[in-house]
Design a protein around this motif. Structure first.
Motif, PDB file in Angstrom:
ATOM      1  N   GLY A 147       0.808  -1.212   0.000  1.00 56.47           N
ATOM      2  CA  GLY A 147       0.000   0.000   0.000  1.00 56.47           C
ATOM      3  C   GLY A 147       0.839   1.258   0.000  1.00 56.47           C
ATOM      4  N   LYS A 148       0.177   2.356  -0.300  1.00 56.23           N
ATOM      5  CA  LYS A 148       0.847   3.643  -0.402  1.00 56.23           C
ATOM      6  C   LYS A 148       1.450   4.066   0.932  1.00 56.23           C
ATOM      7  CE  LYS A 148       0.099   8.264  -2.332  1.00 56.23           C
ATOM      8  NZ  LYS A 148      -0.898   9.183  -2.927  1.00 56.23           N
ATOM      9  N   ASP A 149       2.666   4.626   0.855  1.00 58.61           N
ATOM     10  CA  ASP A 149       3.385   5.173   2.014  1.00 58.61           C
ATOM     11  C   ASP A 149       3.728   4.113   3.057  1.00 58.61           C
ATOM     12  OD1 ASP A 149       3.219   7.751   0.927  1.00 58.61           O
ATOM     13  OD2 ASP A 149       1.285   8.116   1.864  1.00 58.61           O
ATOM     14  N   SER A 150       3.843   2.866   2.644  1.00 57.41           N
ATOM     15  CA  SER A 150       4.169   1.799   3.586  1.00 57.41           C
ATOM     16  C   SER A 150       5.679   1.560   3.640  1.00 57.41           C
ATOM     17  CB  SER A 150       3.456   0.505   3.184  1.00 57.41           C
ATOM     18  OG  SER A 150       3.795   0.134   1.864  1.00 57.41           O
ATOM     19  N   THR A 151       6.104   0.854   4.672  1.00 53.10           N
ATOM     20  CA  THR A 151       7.490   0.407   4.810  1.00 53.10           C
ATOM     21  C   THR A 151       7.474  -1.110   4.897  1.00 53.10           C
ATOM     22  OG1 THR A 151       8.174   2.433   5.958  1.00 53.10           O
ATOM     23  CG2 THR A 151       9.571   0.492   6.224  1.00 53.10           C
ATOM     24  N   VAL A 152       8.260  -1.763   4.062  1.00 59.15           N
ATOM     25  CA  VAL A 152       8.196  -3.218   3.949  1.00 59.15           C
ATOM     26  C   VAL A 152       9.600  -3.813   3.963  1.00 59.15           C
ATOM     27  CG1 VAL A 152       6.002  -3.200   2.685  1.00 59.15           C
ATOM     28  CG2 VAL A 152       8.166  -3.057   1.420  1.00 59.15           C
ATOM     29  N   GLY A 153       9.641  -5.135   4.083  1.00 60.99           N
ATOM     30  CA  GLY A 153      10.903  -5.847   4.130  1.00 60.99           C
ATOM     31  C   GLY A 153      11.549  -6.025   2.773  1.00 60.99           C
ATOM     32  N   VAL A 158       6.288  -5.862  -5.774  1.00 62.39           N
ATOM     33  CA  VAL A 158       5.111  -5.093  -6.163  1.00 62.39           C
ATOM     34  C   VAL A 158       4.146  -6.090  -6.793  1.00 62.39           C
ATOM     35  CG1 VAL A 158       4.206  -3.230  -7.592  1.00 62.39           C
ATOM     36  CG2 VAL A 158       6.491  -3.044  -6.597  1.00 62.39           C
ATOM     37  N   SER A 159       2.908  -6.126  -6.337  1.00 61.65           N
ATOM     38  CA  SER A 159       1.962  -7.125  -6.823  1.00 61.65           C
ATOM     39  C   SER A 159       0.653  -6.457  -7.215  1.00 61.65           C
ATOM     40  CB  SER A 159       1.710  -8.188  -5.748  1.00 61.65           C
ATOM     41  OG  SER A 159       0.884  -9.222  -6.240  1.00 61.65           O
ATOM     42  N   GLY A 211      16.274   1.034   2.782  1.00 64.16           N
ATOM     43  CA  GLY A 211      16.221   2.475   2.512  1.00 64.16           C
ATOM     44  C   GLY A 211      15.827   2.839   1.101  1.00 64.16           C
ATOM     45  N   THR A 212      15.712   1.864   0.219  1.00 63.23           N
ATOM     46  CA  THR A 212      15.326   2.146  -1.165  1.00 63.23           C
ATOM     47  C   THR A 212      13.912   2.721  -1.221  1.00 63.23           C
ATOM     48  OG1 THR A 212      16.712   0.329  -1.976  1.00 63.23           O
ATOM     49  CG2 THR A 212      15.027   1.171  -3.476  1.00 63.23           C
ATOM     50  N   LYS A 213      13.753   3.793  -1.980  1.00 64.67           N
ATOM     51  CA  LYS A 213      12.435   4.390  -2.218  1.00 64.67           C
ATOM     52  C   LYS A 213      11.892   3.850  -3.541  1.00 64.67           C
ATOM     53  CE  LYS A 213      12.906   7.270   1.317  1.00 64.67           C
ATOM     54  NZ  LYS A 213      12.079   7.171   2.549  1.00 64.67           N
ATOM     55  N   VAL A 214      10.665   3.383  -3.510  1.00 65.72           N
ATOM     56  CA  VAL A 214      10.081   2.741  -4.686  1.00 65.72           C
ATOM     57  C   VAL A 214       8.760   3.413  -5.041  1.00 65.72           C
ATOM     58  CG1 VAL A 214       9.384   0.543  -5.725  1.00 65.72           C
ATOM     59  CG2 VAL A 214      11.082   0.564  -3.879  1.00 65.72           C
ATOM     60  N   THR A 215       8.563   3.672  -6.330  1.00 70.11           N
ATOM     61  CA  THR A 215       7.311   4.267  -6.816  1.00 70.11           C
ATOM     62  C   THR A 215       6.766   3.431  -7.960  1.00 70.11           C
ATOM     63  OG1 THR A 215       7.994   6.516  -6.221  1.00 70.11           O
ATOM     64  CG2 THR A 215       6.224   6.305  -7.830  1.00 70.11           C
ATOM     65  N   LYS A 237      -1.267   4.846  -8.543  1.00 71.09           N
ATOM     66  CA  LYS A 237       0.086   5.206  -8.102  1.00 71.09           C
ATOM     67  C   LYS A 237       0.283   4.723  -6.675  1.00 71.09           C
ATOM     68  CE  LYS A 237       3.245   9.204  -7.725  1.00 71.09           C
ATOM     69  NZ  LYS A 237       4.138   8.948  -8.864  1.00 71.09           N
ATOM     70  N   SER A 238       1.462   4.189  -6.397  1.00 65.68           N
ATOM     71  CA  SER A 238       1.787   3.771  -5.046  1.00 65.68           C
ATOM     72  C   SER A 238       3.267   3.993  -4.813  1.00 65.68           C
ATOM     73  CB  SER A 238       1.440   2.294  -4.829  1.00 65.68           C
ATOM     74  OG  SER A 238       1.660   1.908  -3.486  1.00 65.68           O
ATOM     75  N   ASP A 239       3.631   4.249  -3.578  1.00 61.48           N
ATOM     76  CA  ASP A 239       5.043   4.396  -3.247  1.00 61.48           C
ATOM     77  C   ASP A 239       5.296   3.798  -1.870  1.00 61.48           C
ATOM     78  OD1 ASP A 239       4.713   6.784  -1.229  1.00 61.48           O
ATOM     79  OD2 ASP A 239       3.703   7.424  -3.054  1.00 61.48           O
TER      80      ASP A 239
END
Length: 407
Positions: A147-153, A158-159, A211-215, A237-239
């Motif tokens: 989901g948008k603005d989440s932090t993940v492992g 991306v699914s 720390g990678t930012k993904v969009t 759009k999701s990041d």
């Protein structure tokens, strides 16, 4: 093709017709300001030129076919700019051809949308046209993880799961873009989701760097899914951000779960996996923590194991759609570190489960090994793509591979 010709006489515009007159009026006022005969002649010549400005638009009327670029062609002269705006103020970008005669939009016209076209030629004259596309007979929608603005492992792909079938996979994939802050290499891969719906995932070549930012930009508005799929009528759009570098390594042979952070052992925990030799065995392979569900009811009948159990379970961490979890299992404590005697899940003590639950992130890899497993987790049973080499994964792209293999 509709043709719109400029006229000097003012007329009230009709729906979906060109509007003209602004540029001509500007020239007439300038000519009345005086000057020598030479400039007057130039103005008359310029006025005559501007009266002849004519554009054509490939989409016309109120039921134009969606899914194709907007093309604006100037009959004579050179286009300087074209603006195509929808009723909500959104704009279609585009480019003028090298000869200055044609402008083509970068994106296609969406279904059920009204557009206004405004064209300007090099001498300053303008022309205007309007059209609307036919509404979509069927609409396709998507669900996106994470989901948008989440932090993940570091293992989280991306699914995208589609409500309706996607036959035009290559065209859809062209409109999906993943951008990362460190130019991470990765690929899309198509499969049939565990739910039976079409799904496409994007995973890196290797685990993400913390720390990678993904969009994700899914510019799907106006794209046709194909037979039985329908149209997409919006963009998505999701990041998200990649969090801590954590991996849970589960060994069914030694009956241990070792949680690592930044390569250092954080916790070594005795566990009991699924009973080997049948449906109660655990899956092995590289899976990904899908959700931290807390205290939930687990009923064996929902996973095809009859009336084996029906109980509330604490610190539940989902690893597959088929029902494999890591969780607290105090009723099985005599087997922790000794034998695999659960109904398929990775069980541990209350205190150890509480620690793991508090430490892990959605998207953390769980790497499960051991001969007591019933096989390797399927590609679509959660996030099983890490069980494929990167070349095999890329082969599931509709652009670089076949994109047709079901998971």
């Amino acid at each position: 093709m509709s043709r719109i010709r400029r006229h000097a006489r003012f007329r009230r515009p009709a729906p979906f017709a060109a509007l003209a007159g602004t540029a001509v009026l500007a020239v007439a006022l300038t000519a009345c300001g005086g000057g020598d005969s030479s400039s007057s002649g130039d103005a008359k010549s310029d006025l005559a030129s501007r009266k002849k400005m004519e554009i054509s638009v490939n989409l016309t009327g109120g039921q134009a076919k969606a899914g194709q670029p907007v093309t604006v062609t100037l009959a004579d002269g050179t286009l300087s700019s074209v603006t195509v705006t929808d009723a909500k103020g959104g704009k279609l970008g585009g480019k003028v051809s090298p000869d200055g005669r044609t402008w083509t939009s970068d994106r296609v016209a969406a279904p059920g949308t009204s557009y206004t076209v405004e064209a300007k030629e090099a001498k300053g004259a303008t022309a205007k046209a309007e059209f609307a596309t036919a509404a979509a007979g069927k609409v396709n929608k998507v669900s996106i993880v994470p989901g948008k603005d989440s932090t993940v492992g570091i293992g989280q792909p991306v699914s995208i799961v589609f409500d309706n079938p996607v036959k035009n996979r290559a065209d859809v994939e062209k409109h999906l873009k993943v951008t990362t802050s460190d130019n991470t290499e990765g690929s899309w891969g198509w499969m049939q989701d565990y739910s039976g719906k079409d799904r496409v995932d994007w995973r890196p070549k290797e685990y993400w760097k913390p720390g990678t930012k993904v969009t994700l930009d899914a510019d799907l508005n106006g794209v046709d899914s194909g037979t039985s799929g329908g149209w997409f009528v919006k963009d998505y759009k999701s990041d998200f951000t990649i969090g801590k570098n954590q991996i849970a390594k589960v060994d069914l042979g030694s009956h241990r779960l070792k949680l690592y952070r930044d390569g250092q052992l954080l916790k070594d925990i005795p566990i009991s996996g699924g009973t080997p030799g049948g449906d109660k065995a655990s899956w092995r392979g590289k899976t990904v923590l899908m959700a931290k569900e807390g205290t939930i009811n687990m009923n064996s009948e929902t996973v095809g194991l009859g009336k084996t159990y029906d109980k509330m379970v604490d610190y539940s961490m989902r690893l597959t759609w088929s029902g494999m979890y890591a969780h607290a299992a105090p009723w099985n404590d005599r087997h922790f570190g000794v034998a695999n005697m659960s109904s398929g899940c990775i069980g541990m003590s209350d205190s150890d489960a509480k620690f793991v639950y508090g430490a892990v992130q959605v998207g953390d890899p769980f790497e499960i090994v051991g001969d007591d497993a019933k096989g390797t987790q399927a590609l679509n049973n959660g996030y099983g793509e890490w069980n494929l080499g990167f070349d095999a994964w890329k082969a599931k792209s509709a652009l670089t591979g076949t994109g047709t293999t079901a998971g």
